[in-house]
Design a protein around this motif. Structure first.
Motif, mmCIF file in Angstrom:
data_model
loop_
_atom_site.group_PDB
_atom_site.id
_atom_site.type_symbol
_atom_site.label_atom_id
_atom_site.label_comp_id
_atom_site.label_asym_id
_atom_site.label_seq_id
_atom_site.Cartn_x
_atom_site.Cartn_y
_atom_site.Cartn_z
ATOM 1 N N VAL A 172 1.030 -1.318 0.148
ATOM 2 C CA VAL A 172 -0.162 0.033 -0.221
ATOM 3 C C VAL A 172 0.886 1.418 0.180
ATOM 4 O O VAL A 172 0.550 2.126 -0.834
ATOM 5 N N LEU A 173 1.764 1.268 0.960
ATOM 6 C CA LEU A 173 2.719 2.478 0.867
ATOM 7 C C LEU A 173 3.497 2.687 -0.278
ATOM 8 O O LEU A 173 3.802 3.746 -0.782
ATOM 9 N N THR A 174 3.815 1.589 -0.790
ATOM 10 C CA THR A 174 4.684 1.738 -2.157
ATOM 11 C C THR A 174 3.866 2.172 -3.425
ATOM 12 O O THR A 174 4.040 3.240 -4.079
ATOM 13 N N GLY A 175 2.311 1.841 -3.222
ATOM 14 C CA GLY A 175 1.489 2.447 -4.284
ATOM 15 C C GLY A 175 1.356 3.932 -4.109
ATOM 16 O O GLY A 175 0.978 4.684 -4.860
ATOM 17 N N ASN A 177 1.914 6.429 -6.733
ATOM 18 C CA ASN A 177 1.028 7.361 -7.203
ATOM 19 C C ASN A 177 1.486 8.949 -7.055
ATOM 20 O O ASN A 177 1.160 9.622 -7.823
ATOM 21 N N ALA A 178 2.147 9.197 -5.778
ATOM 22 C CA ALA A 178 2.536 10.715 -5.620
ATOM 23 C C ALA A 178 3.526 10.958 -6.537
ATOM 24 O O ALA A 178 3.511 12.107 -7.275
ATOM 25 N N LEU A 179 4.460 10.057 -6.916
ATOM 26 C CA LEU A 179 5.558 10.382 -7.882
ATOM 27 C C LEU A 179 4.894 10.804 -9.281
ATOM 28 O O LEU A 179 5.346 11.556 -9.885
ATOM 29 N N ALA A 239 3.202 13.990 -9.353
ATOM 30 C CA ALA A 239 4.101 15.238 -9.538
ATOM 31 C C ALA A 239 4.767 15.283 -10.981
ATOM 32 O O ALA A 239 4.791 16.281 -11.775
ATOM 33 N N MET A 240 4.880 14.206 -11.571
ATOM 34 C CA MET A 240 5.475 14.037 -13.137
ATOM 35 C C MET A 240 4.345 14.709 -14.120
ATOM 36 O O MET A 240 4.775 15.297 -14.894
ATOM 37 N N ILE A 241 2.956 14.189 -13.809
ATOM 38 C CA ILE A 241 1.944 14.735 -14.452
ATOM 39 C C ILE A 241 1.981 16.016 -14.366
ATOM 40 O O ILE A 241 1.645 16.798 -15.276
ATOM 41 N N GLY A 242 1.888 16.509 -13.232
ATOM 42 C CA GLY A 242 1.821 18.078 -12.936
ATOM 43 C C GLY A 242 2.993 18.908 -13.468
ATOM 44 O O GLY A 242 2.794 19.849 -14.014
#
Length: 343
Positions: free
Chosen positions: A156-159, A163-165, A168-171
């Protein structure tokens, strides 16, 4: 229906036909079921029943049918991918959206849109999404394993981190994009099949067909893997080889869906778990039923998304998240209680 796959699959197939007919007929321009069937029969050379008028015919074949077919293909792909991921990781919380596969695929697709690369024509976005999803699932797989097993909390934490990374890349890609590119990336973030065309269906379908065709061949080996890796190896299963193949299959199914529908989460979590509650854990039934169930869910959800606030349209990814997120919390709590804490 537990332990009896045929009735369940028949019910799901009938449900898919019914939901597809409803989704095809309902909208700003209402088309009766008789006229829908008459138009389909007319296309295959059987002239019987009533046909819609010229506007209705165009609405059916240029708008409604591509949308319903794309929704069914995307839902089937996500449902099957979720069932495979839960089997591969041995964890009911595994799902393409939850652990970042969908976000990774969206990064690949967004990068192609912003860069303007098109060396594979209409397949460029699909290829980029595939490699983005493959990288994401490989990272999650590598980081969530410890001592020969996949830990729930690490998964879960890796997911969350992936997702956060990816977010950020999409942003960052959105920051450097023009107005048209920004609208396209925003579409992926929200998820929709509203821009469906027969060209999009033609691009997604081959990837989905390959993935859906390969998946059933691993059903028995996934059943053996559920007994534990050591037991599966003793019974002749090449565990790591199977995992590598199925990770590629999951990336293929997810990336094809994301490339044209955007990030639609929780389908691969909710559907396999409900099927498992109804029919048991056997993957032969689980994979087939999750494929049909995913198609039913997404076509139905798309119908709700475009009618509940008509003439406006609720983003499909937002709707599935509103349904799936509470289900995920319940499943997370249930998993924790069963294991006596985090495992």
């Amino acid at each position: 229906m537990r332990g009896r796959p045929a009735p369940l699959l028949l019910v799901l197939a009938i449900a898919l036909v019914v939901v597809a007919l409803l989704a095809t007929g309902v909208g700003a321009y209402q088309i009766p079921v008789g006229q829908i069937l008459g138009s389909v029969l007319h296309k295959i050379g059987i002239d019987t029943g009533h046909l819609p008028d010229h506007l209705g015919e165009r609405t059916l074949w240029e708008v409604r049918f591509p949308r319903v077919v794309l929704g069914a293909v995307v839902g089937a792909s996500l449902g099957c991918a979720g069932a495979l991921m839960q089997g591969v990781f041995g964890n009911p919380l595994a799902e393409p959206g939850v652990i970042g596969v969908s976000s990774g695929a969206a990064v690949g697709a967004a990068a192609v849109v912003v860069s303007g690369v098109s060396f594979l024509g209409s397949w460029t976005v699909v290829a980029a999404a595939f490699f983005g999803g493959l990288i994401a699932v490989a990272v999650v797989y590598a980081l969530s394993r410890s001592g020969g097993r996949t830990e729930v909390v690490t998964l879960v934490l890796t997911g969350v981190a992936v997702n956060a990374l990816c977010g950020a890349m999409i942003g960052l890609l959105m920051f450097y994009s023009n107005d048209a590119q920004l609208r396209a990336i925003t579409f992926w973030n929200l998820g929709s099949v509203g821009s469906a065309t027969w060209g999009a269906v033609a691009a997604v379908a081959p990837c989905a067909v390959v993935g859906l065709a390969v998946a059933p061949f691993y059903a028995r080996r996934l059943d053996l893997l559920a007994l534990g890796e050591r037991s599966a190896r003793h019974l002749g299963v090449d565990v790591e080889g199977m995992r590598r193949v199925l990770i590629v299959v999951v990336a293929l199914l997810t990336s094809a869906a994301v490339a044209f529908s955007g990030v639609i989460g929780f389908v691969g979590l909710v559907v396999p778990h409900l099927i498992r509650m109804i029919a048991g854990p056997g993957h032969r039934t689980l994979i087939a039923a999750s494929t049909l169930g995913g198609a039913v869910l997404l076509v139905g959800a798309d119908l709700v998304a475009r009618t509940v606030a008509a003439p406006a349209e609720v983003p499909l990814g937002v709707l599935t998240a509103l349904i799936g997120a509470p289900f995920f919390f319940w499943l997370l709590r249930k998993t924790r209680a069963r294991q006596g804490g985090w495992a």
